[in-house]
Structure formats: C-alpha cells, structure tokens
Design a protein around this motif. Sequence first.
Motif, PDB file in Angstrom:
ATOM      1  N   UNK A  96      23.779  47.219  41.131  1.00 26.21           N
ATOM      2  CA  UNK A  96      23.568  48.070  42.783  1.00 26.21           C
ATOM      3  C   UNK A  96      24.946  48.596  42.919  1.00 26.21           C
ATOM      4  N   UNK A  97      26.182  48.492  42.484  1.00 25.49           N
ATOM      5  CA  UNK A  97      27.307  49.162  42.647  1.00 25.49           C
ATOM      6  C   UNK A  97      27.736  49.958  41.464  1.00 25.49           C
ATOM      7  N   UNK A  98      26.785  49.772  40.406  1.00 27.52           N
ATOM      8  CA  UNK A  98      27.317  50.804  39.274  1.00 27.52           C
ATOM      9  C   UNK A  98      28.791  50.567  38.688  1.00 27.52           C
ATOM     10  N   UNK A  99      29.116  49.234  38.410  1.00 31.82           N
ATOM     11  CA  UNK A  99      30.405  48.977  37.901  1.00 31.82           C
ATOM     12  C   UNK A  99      30.138  48.319  36.730  1.00 31.82           C
ATOM     13  N   UNK A 100      31.408  48.000  35.901  1.00 35.00           N
ATOM     14  CA  UNK A 100      31.370  47.420  34.767  1.00 35.00           C
ATOM     15  C   UNK A 100      31.150  45.950  35.008  1.00 35.00           C
ATOM     16  N   UNK A 101      30.937  45.106  33.938  1.00 39.28           N
ATOM     17  CA  UNK A 101      30.586  43.505  34.031  1.00 39.28           C
ATOM     18  C   UNK A 101      31.806  42.830  34.401  1.00 39.28           C
ATOM     19  N   UNK A 102      33.100  43.272  34.030  1.00 38.22           N
ATOM     20  CA  UNK A 102      34.318  42.771  34.429  1.00 38.22           C
ATOM     21  C   UNK A 102      34.582  42.634  35.995  1.00 38.22           C
ATOM     22  N   UNK A 103      34.392  44.029  36.336  1.00 39.24           N
ATOM     23  CA  UNK A 103      34.519  44.027  37.839  1.00 39.24           C
ATOM     24  C   UNK A 103      33.612  43.475  38.693  1.00 39.24           C
ATOM     25  N   UNK A 104      32.251  43.238  38.198  1.00 40.12           N
ATOM     26  CA  UNK A 104      31.058  42.686  38.782  1.00 40.12           C
ATOM     27  C   UNK A 104      31.534  41.161  39.093  1.00 40.12           C
ATOM     28  N   UNK A 105      31.960  40.800  37.722  1.00 44.87           N
ATOM     29  CA  UNK A 105      32.361  39.381  37.764  1.00 44.87           C
ATOM     30  C   UNK A 105      33.407  39.037  38.799  1.00 44.87           C
ATOM     31  N   UNK A 106      34.390  39.610  38.812  1.00 43.86           N
ATOM     32  CA  UNK A 106      35.634  39.518  39.671  1.00 43.86           C
ATOM     33  C   UNK A 106      35.230  39.697  40.947  1.00 43.86           C
ATOM     34  N   UNK A 107      34.402  40.490  41.378  1.00 44.18           N
ATOM     35  CA  UNK A 107      33.779  40.498  42.924  1.00 44.18           C
ATOM     36  C   UNK A 107      33.212  39.139  43.161  1.00 44.18           C
ATOM     37  N   UNK A 108      32.235  38.938  42.338  1.00 42.76           N
ATOM     38  CA  UNK A 108      31.540  37.519  42.807  1.00 42.76           C
ATOM     39  C   UNK A 108      32.421  36.305  42.693  1.00 42.76           C
ATOM     40  N   UNK A 109      33.186  36.299  41.837  1.00 42.47           N
ATOM     41  CA  UNK A 109      34.275  35.251  41.696  1.00 42.47           C
ATOM     42  C   UNK A 109      35.210  35.315  42.930  1.00 42.47           C
ATOM     43  N   UNK A 110      35.586  36.367  43.687  1.00 41.91           N
ATOM     44  CA  UNK A 110      36.481  36.329  44.754  1.00 41.91           C
ATOM     45  C   UNK A 110      35.666  35.832  46.088  1.00 41.91           C
ATOM     46  N   UNK A 111      34.416  36.431  46.111  1.00 43.89           N
ATOM     47  CA  UNK A 111      33.547  36.054  47.073  1.00 43.89           C
ATOM     48  C   UNK A 111      33.062  34.702  47.303  1.00 43.89           C
ATOM     49  N   UNK A 112      33.026  34.212  45.941  1.00 45.44           N
ATOM     50  CA  UNK A 112      32.650  32.474  45.841  1.00 45.44           C
ATOM     51  C   UNK A 112      33.929  31.572  46.170  1.00 45.44           C
ATOM     52  N   UNK A 113      35.021  32.444  45.758  1.00 46.10           N
ATOM     53  CA  UNK A 113      36.411  31.442  45.810  1.00 46.10           C
ATOM     54  C   UNK A 113      36.509  31.565  47.243  1.00 46.10           C
ATOM     55  N   UNK A 114      36.431  32.651  48.299  1.00 43.01           N
ATOM     56  CA  UNK A 114      36.750  32.764  49.575  1.00 43.01           C
ATOM     57  C   UNK A 114      35.686  31.519  50.254  1.00 43.01           C
ATOM     58  N   UNK A 115      34.655  31.684  49.805  1.00 43.23           N
ATOM     59  CA  UNK A 115      33.556  30.491  50.494  1.00 43.23           C
ATOM     60  C   UNK A 115      34.112  29.232  50.351  1.00 43.23           C
ATOM     61  N   UNK A 116      34.399  28.770  48.998  1.00 44.17           N
ATOM     62  CA  UNK A 116      35.088  27.543  48.626  1.00 44.17           C
ATOM     63  C   UNK A 116      36.472  27.422  49.495  1.00 44.17           C
ATOM     64  N   UNK A 117      37.106  28.281  49.818  1.00 44.84           N
ATOM     65  CA  UNK A 117      38.490  28.029  50.256  1.00 44.84           C
ATOM     66  C   UNK A 117      38.210  27.567  52.005  1.00 44.84           C
ATOM     67  N   UNK A 118      37.273  28.451  52.556  1.00 42.81           N
ATOM     68  CA  UNK A 118      37.014  28.216  53.901  1.00 42.81           C
ATOM     69  C   UNK A 118      36.438  27.070  54.084  1.00 42.81           C
ATOM     70  N   UNK A 119      35.156  26.735  53.455  1.00 43.44           N
ATOM     71  CA  UNK A 119      34.609  25.458  53.518  1.00 43.44           C
ATOM     72  C   UNK A 119      35.518  24.210  53.246  1.00 43.44           C
ATOM     73  N   UNK A 120      36.602  24.301  52.246  1.00 45.87           N
ATOM     74  CA  UNK A 120      37.322  23.200  52.203  1.00 45.87           C
ATOM     75  C   UNK A 120      38.715  23.188  52.934  1.00 45.87           C
ATOM     76  N   UNK A 121      39.141  24.122  53.384  1.00 43.79           N
ATOM     77  CA  UNK A 121      40.477  24.125  53.898  1.00 43.79           C
ATOM     78  C   UNK A 121      40.463  24.892  55.265  1.00 43.79           C
ATOM     79  N   UNK A 122      40.076  26.077  55.341  1.00 46.88           N
ATOM     80  CA  UNK A 122      40.288  26.709  56.644  1.00 46.88           C
ATOM     81  C   UNK A 122      39.396  26.322  57.881  1.00 46.88           C
TER      82      UNK A 122
END
Length: 475
Positions: free
Chosen positions: A253-279
Amino acid sequence: MPVFENISDKFFNPFCCRNRELYFACIQQLIDKSKEIPVLYETDARNCLIIYLQNSMYAIETENIGEEISSQRSSPENASVILRYFRSCGWITPKEIGRTGDNIASVSSYCRKLVDALHKIFDRDASGAITNHIFSMYEILKSSLEKDSARAIRPYSNICVPLVENECDLKNELLVLKDSIRTIMHAVMEIEDANGFGQFLMKDEMLDRFFNDYFFIKRSGLIPGYIAGIDRMLMRIKKSELYDRMAEEYMELKNVDPVTAREVVDRQFGELDSFINMEYEKEMSYIDKRINTYYNLYSTRMMMVLSNHTNLQQYLNRLLLQMRSMKEEEREKLLNGLSECFKLRSMGYVSRKSFERRRKAKPNTENAAIEREELSQEEKQRLTDELLKETPDRYSMETVRGYLDGLSFPENGLAVSEMAIHTRDDAMMAAASIIYSGSVGFPYEVEFGEGMTETEVARISNIRIKKKERRGQTV
C-alpha cells in the motif's frame, strides 16, 4: 496526493456564509432523507428542504450565494437556491438523470464524511461512545480470528486500521470525560446559593451524561472481561501469520521496504497493547480520583454557601485543636461563651406519626386459590349477542352496498377518482368494496387500473366500480 485535489474550490464556502447554521442543517436533512429511500431525486430533496424551512425557526439573513436568499422569499424559492448552491460547491453530485426522468441529488461522499467528522468533534451527546469503541475492538479481533474470516483477506486494512481508529476515538472519549469533570468542578465553584446547587443537579445535562457514562463503565461487569479479551486476542494475532501478512499489505500500500513496513505494524500494535494494558487503567484511575475530589469540593462548597461563604469546618477544627490544649476551667469558660452565641428562635413538637412507617400489606399467598366459576349458557349467549349483533359493523356488506346504492353509476362504471372521498369512512367504503367484489350477494364488481389515485385522506389504487350484470341485464 494533494488533500484538496479532488474537491471543488467552493467546498468549504457554505461554512463561511451568514446562514452557515442553516446550510449545515439542510445538508443534514438531505443525508437523513437519503437513508430512507434508495435514490434521492431532486424533487424529493427540494420537498424535504421546503418542509424543513417552513417548520424551522431560523431567521434567514439576506445574502448572495450566486442567487439571493432571504426571509422575504418563499420556502420553495429558498429551497431551490440552496440546492443549486450545494451542487455548485460539490456537496451534491453533478446533474444526472435517473430512471424517473428527474435529476439525482445524492449527497457527495466527501460531504458525508465532513458532516460525520463535525458531529464527532462538536456533538456533546456521546452517550455510550466509550463502551461502543471497546465492543467494536473486541468484535473486530474476534471476527478476524474466526475460520475463513473475510477480514483475513486484507488484514492491515480490515483489522489493524479499524483497531487503531477505535483506539484513537476511545482516547478522545476518555479526554472528553476528563474535561467534563473539570468543567463540572468549575461550574460548582461559580454557584453562589443553595438554589443554584439544586438547579445544577436537576437540570445540568453534562452532569447527567457524565455520571451515566462513568457509572456504566464502573458498574458493568462486561467491560473488564472485554478488555482482557482484547489483550488476549492481540497476543494471538501477533503470533499468527496474519501479523506477517499485515506487514506485507502495508508494504504494497505504502510502497516501502519490508523492514519499514514491519516497524510500522510493530509500533501500531505496541501502542494498542500499551493502551489496553496501562493507559486505559491509568486514565480510569485518574477519573476516579477526580470524582472523589468533586464530591469533596461539592460538600465543602455547599457548606460555605449555607454558612454565608464561611468555611465552618476549618474554624471548628481550629477551635477543637485550641480546646484540647486548654485547662479545664478555661475550656468550661469557652464553652459557656459559645453557648451564648446561639438563640432559640422556634420550638415545636413532632408527633409519632412523623416517624411511623406503614407496613406493606402482605397478601395471604398460603390460602390463595384460583376461582373456577364458569359462565352459564344464558350469560354466554347474552355476551355473544352483545358482541356480534348489538354492536353494528360499520363496514359490513349491507352497509357498503347501501353506501354504493346511493351513488350514481354511469354505464362504464365509477372510477375512484370520480368518487367524493373526503373522509376516512369514504376511503374505507372504497376499500371494503374491493373485499366484497367477489362475494355472492354483492351486486358490484371492481376492475383494477394502473397506478395510484391521490385523495384528500389516502392514496388508493386506481380502481373502477361497476354493477354486476346477470343474463344481459345490470343488477
């Protein structure tokens, strides 16, 4: 891609006009109307706006929006001007002839999204919004983990994106809840008399809405279970192949390399996990503390109002601390002095009935029984006759026949448009003639035509009533 490339240059012009409140209300009327019918034609849109303008209390200011609109013009004229203005601004799709021959007046998708966004931003009635976002996140995750789930086809667009959107909306709703308690506390500080407190408690909609949302979240046993379920399903997705496919889809979708794509998905799921468990728990704990502060503030403020803006609790605490260090003679002298500060203004007697609590009458359920007395045959016959014979049937075959006998029928019959249908009874007679037309003993028959006929009371099928013919003669 530029943000404003696909919209008209005049798209935001209605919000800069004098009658912007009217235009926003009119486009909302068209959006609501389009939800009730398959296709919104220009005639339907104009009639919708005419009815709204006739019933609206809004005072239209005179202005030129390509054509003049003012309170001096009639509602049909103003409705036509508004429709043309909406079309020129891109709020309504360009002219397109529909199946009926009339122009289609559908509200554009960009306008719908803009109106929805404005409602989300400025509407104060967000009742149940917090729990709705929690339930939505739970349902998205639950459906994505089902076998042959449609969300698994495009996991990033159908799972990750809606989860992040609901999380952001949930954060905003919690901020609104925090701002609401802050606003309520400011309002309490500005109240100057006891009557104001009573009016505030009874009539303040924000106070009522806030405590409804807050106590539903705290008392409902579903919310903690849903939060735990969301956390559990997030962990399952991160360990499944869906997680890798999310990164692959984001890379396409964003025409990026695999490493960047994986980092973005990791950050989004990390934010979801942080919000649900702590925030989330942190925000709710903060709101709990503010609630306790509100109760203390309300109590203190109420005491100050009732004591002529004097904090009696503080003075009494200081007095008691001073008395504790006094000698017994000094304490006795001080108490005598304080007792002279009070005077008895009135005295009355309270009767015992004021404290008496009436006991509820308990029915004797032990000896309760069901009466099995039956009606006699004479009583049953009397009730049957009263129901079927003594009460006249307003639309019986004889009544309808007598009604039609009083009308003059030409040779080709009498069309419903030629009948004088002015009341509900007239319309019911015409409808009853359709029912009895095939019955033996009813001397009239009904022929159906095409379309409908508008009468003063109802829309009726285009029918023609004729007298039946027997052996070449009309009955």
